[in-house]
Design a protein around this motif. Structure first.
Motif, PDB file in Angstrom:
ATOM      1  N   GLU A  45      11.474 -18.885 -19.721  1.00 49.23           N
ATOM      2  CA  GLU A  45      12.178 -17.633 -20.003  1.00 49.23           C
ATOM      3  C   GLU A  45      12.117 -16.719 -18.784  1.00 49.23           C
ATOM      4  O   GLU A  45      11.046 -16.534 -18.208  1.00 49.23           O
ATOM      5  N   PRO A  46      13.247 -16.131 -18.384  1.00 51.09           N
ATOM      6  CA  PRO A  46      13.227 -15.247 -17.215  1.00 51.09           C
ATOM      7  C   PRO A  46      12.588 -13.895 -17.542  1.00 51.09           C
ATOM      8  O   PRO A  46      12.722 -13.383 -18.648  1.00 51.09           O
ATOM      9  N   CYS A  47      11.888 -13.360 -16.559  1.00 53.06           N
ATOM     10  CA  CYS A  47      11.293 -12.032 -16.707  1.00 53.06           C
ATOM     11  C   CYS A  47      12.336 -10.984 -16.315  1.00 53.06           C
ATOM     12  O   CYS A  47      13.423 -11.331 -15.830  1.00 53.06           O
ATOM     13  N   PRO A  48      12.051  -9.698 -16.499  1.00 51.71           N
ATOM     14  CA  PRO A  48      13.024  -8.669 -16.110  1.00 51.71           C
ATOM     15  C   PRO A  48      13.431  -8.741 -14.639  1.00 51.71           C
ATOM     16  O   PRO A  48      14.603  -8.541 -14.304  1.00 51.71           O
ATOM     17  N   MET A  49      12.494  -9.033 -13.764  1.00 51.85           N
ATOM     18  CA  MET A  49      12.837  -9.109 -12.340  1.00 51.85           C
ATOM     19  C   MET A  49      13.709 -10.327 -12.042  1.00 51.85           C
ATOM     20  O   MET A  49      14.574 -10.269 -11.163  1.00 51.85           O
ATOM     21  N   CYS A  50      13.501 -11.413 -12.768  1.00 54.81           N
ATOM     22  CA  CYS A  50      14.357 -12.591 -12.611  1.00 54.81           C
ATOM     23  C   CYS A  50      15.793 -12.259 -13.019  1.00 54.81           C
ATOM     24  O   CYS A  50      16.748 -12.699 -12.386  1.00 54.81           O
ATOM     25  N   ILE A  51      15.920 -11.490 -14.076  1.00 53.36           N
ATOM     26  CA  ILE A  51      17.251 -11.112 -14.553  1.00 53.36           C
ATOM     27  C   ILE A  51      17.951 -10.227 -13.534  1.00 53.36           C
ATOM     28  O   ILE A  51      19.142 -10.400 -13.249  1.00 53.36           O
ATOM     29  N   PHE A 131      11.135  -2.661 -12.365  1.00 55.91           N
ATOM     30  CA  PHE A 131      10.579  -3.025 -11.068  1.00 55.91           C
ATOM     31  C   PHE A 131       9.058  -3.007 -11.056  1.00 55.91           C
ATOM     32  O   PHE A 131       8.447  -3.580 -10.167  1.00 55.91           O
ATOM     33  N   ARG A 132       8.441  -2.350 -12.007  1.00 57.22           N
ATOM     34  CA  ARG A 132       6.991  -2.378 -12.110  1.00 57.22           C
ATOM     35  C   ARG A 132       6.545  -3.775 -12.531  1.00 57.22           C
ATOM     36  O   ARG A 132       5.472  -4.235 -12.197  1.00 57.22           O
ATOM     37  N   GLY A 133       7.390  -4.446 -13.251  1.00 63.15           N
ATOM     38  CA  GLY A 133       7.074  -5.799 -13.684  1.00 63.15           C
ATOM     39  C   GLY A 133       6.191  -5.802 -14.917  1.00 63.15           C
ATOM     40  O   GLY A 133       5.765  -4.770 -15.411  1.00 63.15           O
ATOM     41  N   SER A 134       5.958  -6.970 -15.423  1.00 59.64           N
ATOM     42  CA  SER A 134       5.103  -7.130 -16.596  1.00 59.64           C
ATOM     43  C   SER A 134       4.307  -8.404 -16.417  1.00 59.64           C
ATOM     44  O   SER A 134       4.381  -9.061 -15.388  1.00 59.64           O
TER      45      SER A 134
END
Length: 176
Positions: A45-51, A131-134
């Motif tokens: 599953e892509p993370c927010p930054m991947c998206i 951009f903070r990431g998770s």
């Protein structure tokens, strides 16, 4: 050199610029296809930054395809300059994700996905969260030759920006 020879050389250069722009668009589409393969076939599953990086790939692909298709040197130069900027943005996001993977934060959180953040928070609050990431953005699910997806993404975005800059230099030299 005659005027006809000069025009022929300019036409050949314009054709090469269009072919390279189309190649850049296909390159982006290939990377997007590989990302979809990793998501839907392999199950990552892509993370927010991947998206965000996917959107950057889509942006570069669209701008490069338009540069290949539309007539006019000024239009082509503007589109390729835009593609270089979008590729630079994609490289920034990939570099940030690589940093998060190398130096994960002390507190791991799952966080919301990209769409959940946009729906739940105002844009000015959601963008810093993306951009903070998770915890998902620090996960290393796949490597090849010792590099993660984010590392490969960074290298590809840098190479795309370099190709765009080379196309811009060629277009400027063609003008003079």
């Amino acid at each position: 050199m005659t005027v006809a020879d000069h025009r022929g050389r300019l036409s050949a250069l314009a054709t090469r610029l269009r072919v390279l722009s189309a190649g850049l668009a296909l390159w982006c589409l290939g990377l997007l296809g590989f990302g979809l393969y990793l998501q839907h076939v392999v199950g990552h599953e892509p993370c927010p930054m991947c998206i965000v990086q996917r959107y950057a790939l889509i942006g570069v692909a669209l701008l490069a395809a338009l540069a290949a298709a539309l007539p006019g040197r000024a239009v082509r130069v503007g589109l390729i300059a835009g593609a270089a900027l979008v590729a630079g943005f994609g490289a920034f996001v990939a570099a940030r994700q690589s940093w998060l993977q190398w130096f994960p934060p002390d507190i791991q959180t799952c966080g919301r996905d990209f769409y959940g953040m946009i729906e739940a928070f105002p844009l000015k609050r959601a963008i810093p969260m993306i951009f903070r990431g998770s915890g998902d953005c620090t996960a290393i699910d796949w490597t090849w030759l010792g590099l993660t997806i984010a590392n490969w993404s960074f290298l590809n975005f840098v190479a795309m920006a370099a190709v765009c800059l080379a196309l811009l230099v060629a277009a400027v030299r063609r003008r003079s």
